[in-house]
Design a protein around this motif. Structure first.
Motif, mmCIF file in Angstrom:
data_model
loop_
_atom_site.group_PDB
_atom_site.id
_atom_site.type_symbol
_atom_site.label_atom_id
_atom_site.label_comp_id
_atom_site.label_asym_id
_atom_site.label_seq_id
_atom_site.Cartn_x
_atom_site.Cartn_y
_atom_site.Cartn_z
ATOM 1 N N PHE A 183 0.889 -1.084 -0.152
ATOM 2 C CA PHE A 183 -0.005 -0.159 0.053
ATOM 3 C C PHE A 183 0.901 1.297 -0.142
ATOM 4 O O PHE A 183 0.632 2.146 -0.644
ATOM 5 C CB PHE A 183 -0.831 -0.013 1.353
ATOM 6 C CG PHE A 183 -2.059 -0.627 1.219
ATOM 7 C CD1 PHE A 183 -2.564 -1.535 -0.210
ATOM 8 C CD2 PHE A 183 -2.643 -1.233 2.085
ATOM 9 C CE1 PHE A 183 -3.837 -2.305 -0.152
ATOM 10 C CE2 PHE A 183 -3.910 -1.949 2.197
ATOM 11 C CZ PHE A 183 -4.228 -2.534 0.832
ATOM 12 N N VAL A 218 2.962 1.712 -3.519
ATOM 13 C CA VAL A 218 1.962 2.165 -4.589
ATOM 14 C C VAL A 218 1.227 3.759 -4.238
ATOM 15 O O VAL A 218 1.315 4.645 -5.205
ATOM 16 C CB VAL A 218 0.824 1.166 -4.724
ATOM 17 C CG1 VAL A 218 -0.363 1.703 -5.713
ATOM 18 C CG2 VAL A 218 1.468 -0.303 -5.237
ATOM 19 N N ALA A 219 0.933 3.853 -2.828
ATOM 20 C CA ALA A 219 0.152 5.210 -2.833
ATOM 21 C C ALA A 219 1.210 6.274 -2.829
ATOM 22 O O ALA A 219 0.657 7.350 -3.268
ATOM 23 C CB ALA A 219 -0.603 5.109 -1.435
ATOM 24 N N MET A 272 -0.807 7.634 3.843
ATOM 25 C CA MET A 272 0.024 6.519 3.669
ATOM 26 C C MET A 272 1.561 6.960 4.280
ATOM 27 O O MET A 272 2.183 5.886 4.473
ATOM 28 C CB MET A 272 -0.021 6.301 2.168
ATOM 29 C CG MET A 272 -1.107 5.966 1.545
ATOM 30 S SD MET A 272 -2.104 4.484 2.478
ATOM 31 C CE MET A 272 -1.209 3.437 2.368
ATOM 32 N N CYS A 299 -4.635 4.058 -2.677
ATOM 33 C CA CYS A 299 -3.524 3.728 -3.906
ATOM 34 C C CYS A 299 -4.333 3.858 -5.214
ATOM 35 O O CYS A 299 -3.455 3.875 -6.090
ATOM 36 C CB CYS A 299 -3.270 2.224 -3.364
ATOM 37 S SG CYS A 299 -2.437 1.864 -1.923
#
Length: 388
Positions: A78, A81-82, A118, A342
């Motif tokens: 997570f 990607v985020a 994140m 994400c």
């Protein structure tokens, strides 16, 4: 009360402490090292940190180590990607001249909030690989504060984006929002969001506590006091219901306007015995606006889908049957909220023409093939993201 919290044999040393009156709490009675049948949540928490943990969680067995490790690995994915996706959004929207419009300031604000959401995941990852409340109360407060700011802020910013889309599509003659107006709206968004995070952080109203497997933290929705229940209800109303009502209302107005407008055009074209009243240029402009609106609606729908379970969970904890809130169940909404942060940046890449063009120029290895539209048909509308 979970079944695991009853029928345990306690040593005589602990039985003595039970007679000490007001100084004895449930956290002491159910201190895991005094149990004789395996580990329970909180088994590795120092005694001075136990007061942070609601007693509800201390009656559940400690999950298998692999569950902690799997969640830790999931959050690593997570985070990568985020942070990369939202980082690209912030970079492109702030550096590309074609995207530096007043409306897109909402996009940048929302991407920043997703990025913040994140950025706190290393706390969860560290806790997961140490199987519990490893970073203690300080880590918990940081995690929950950043999460509340980013989550509530994302909801209110989504509502502002819905309003901006409504003005652009349903009321185009009112004019676009100026930079000054957008800055004022952004200041109002942050002014609306921060108190709900500062109240529990400063112990003014409510508090932040660990939840689920004790690796993440959020608002305390389990304490049975009138003060805490009122806080949960007010938080539910101001940070969930109001933004959600605005999002649904403005997008419903957009859909209604589009259908009515298309119906009027068809009827007028029929009267004039022509196929369509739109020129190619008008069709291209309308198509760009519709694509942007679709992106905004998609992201806002994901926001609704991800945060509704959390809102329901909080209401159950404050006013319903707490026995349904097992540690595993409460970890599901926590994961869905992170997943949306994400997905959002890539919705831009699919749906927003000008953003795709900039990505095509700046990151050619993504292999994006977006045709250059005529100058007059380029849209300056807003796209949406959450967070999450």
């Amino acid at each position: 009360m979970p079944p695991s919290m009853v029928n345990y044999a306690l040593p005589s040393s602990l039985m003595t402490s039970l007679d000490n009156g007001p100084g004895c709490t449930n956290s002491t009675v159910f201190r895991p090292e005094y149990r004789v049948s395996g580990k329970f949540l909180g088994w590795n928490v120092p005694p001075e940190e136990l007061h942070h943990i609601p007693d509800h969680w201390l009656g559940y067995p400690e999950p298998e180590a692999y569950m902690h490790y799997l969640l830790g690995l999931l959050y690593i994915c997570f985070m990568i990607v985020a942070l990369s996706g939202n980082g690209i959004v912030i970079w492109v929207f702030t550096c590309a001249k074609s995207l530096r419009t007043p409306s897109n300031m909402f996009v940048v604000n929302l991407a920043i909030l997703d990025f913040l959401m994140m950025s706190k995941t290393p706390i969860f990852i560290y806790n997961s690989f140490n199987q519990g409340f490893a970073l203690g109360g300080i880590g918990c407060q940081i995690f929950a504060f950043v999460g509340s700011v980013s989550g509530i802020g994302a909801g209110v910013t989504n509502a502002a984006i819905a309003f901006d889309r409504y003005r652009a599509i349903a009321r185009p003659f009112d004019g676009k929002l100026s930079s000054g107006k957008v800055i004022v709206i952004l200041l109002l968004i942050w002014g609306y969001t921060l108190p709900w995070a500062l109240f529990p952080l400063l112990d003014i109203w409510g508090r932040f506590v660990p939840e689920g497997y004790l690796t993440s933290c959020s608002f305390d929705y389990l304490t049975d006091t009138a003060n805490n229940k009122i806080f949960v209800m007010m938080l539910f109303f101001f940070s969930y219901l109001i933004p959600m009502f605005m999002i649904i209302f403005y997008y419903a107005q957009i859909v209604t306007h589009v259908f009515d407008h298309e119906k009027a055009l068809r009827e007028q074209a029929k009267k004039m015995n022509v196929d369509s009243l739109r020129s190619n240029q008008d069709k291209n402009a309308a198509s760009a606006e519709v694509r942007i609106a679709k992106a905004a609606i998609t992201v806002c729908f994901m926001f609704v889908a991800s945060w509704t379970p959390y809102a329901v969970l909080s209401l159950i904890g404050a006013f319903g049957d707490k026995s349904v809130l097992t540690p595993g169940v409460t970890m599901i909404p926590a994961c869905t909220c992170k997943a949306v942060a994400c997905i959002d940046p890539w919705v831009y890449a699919i749906s927003h023409p000008k953003y795709r063009l900039e990505l095509q120029k700046r990151i050619p290895w993504l292999r994006i093939n977006e045709p250059e539209p005529p100058a007059d048909t380029k849209s300056e509308g807003t796209v949406a993201t959450t967070e999450g």
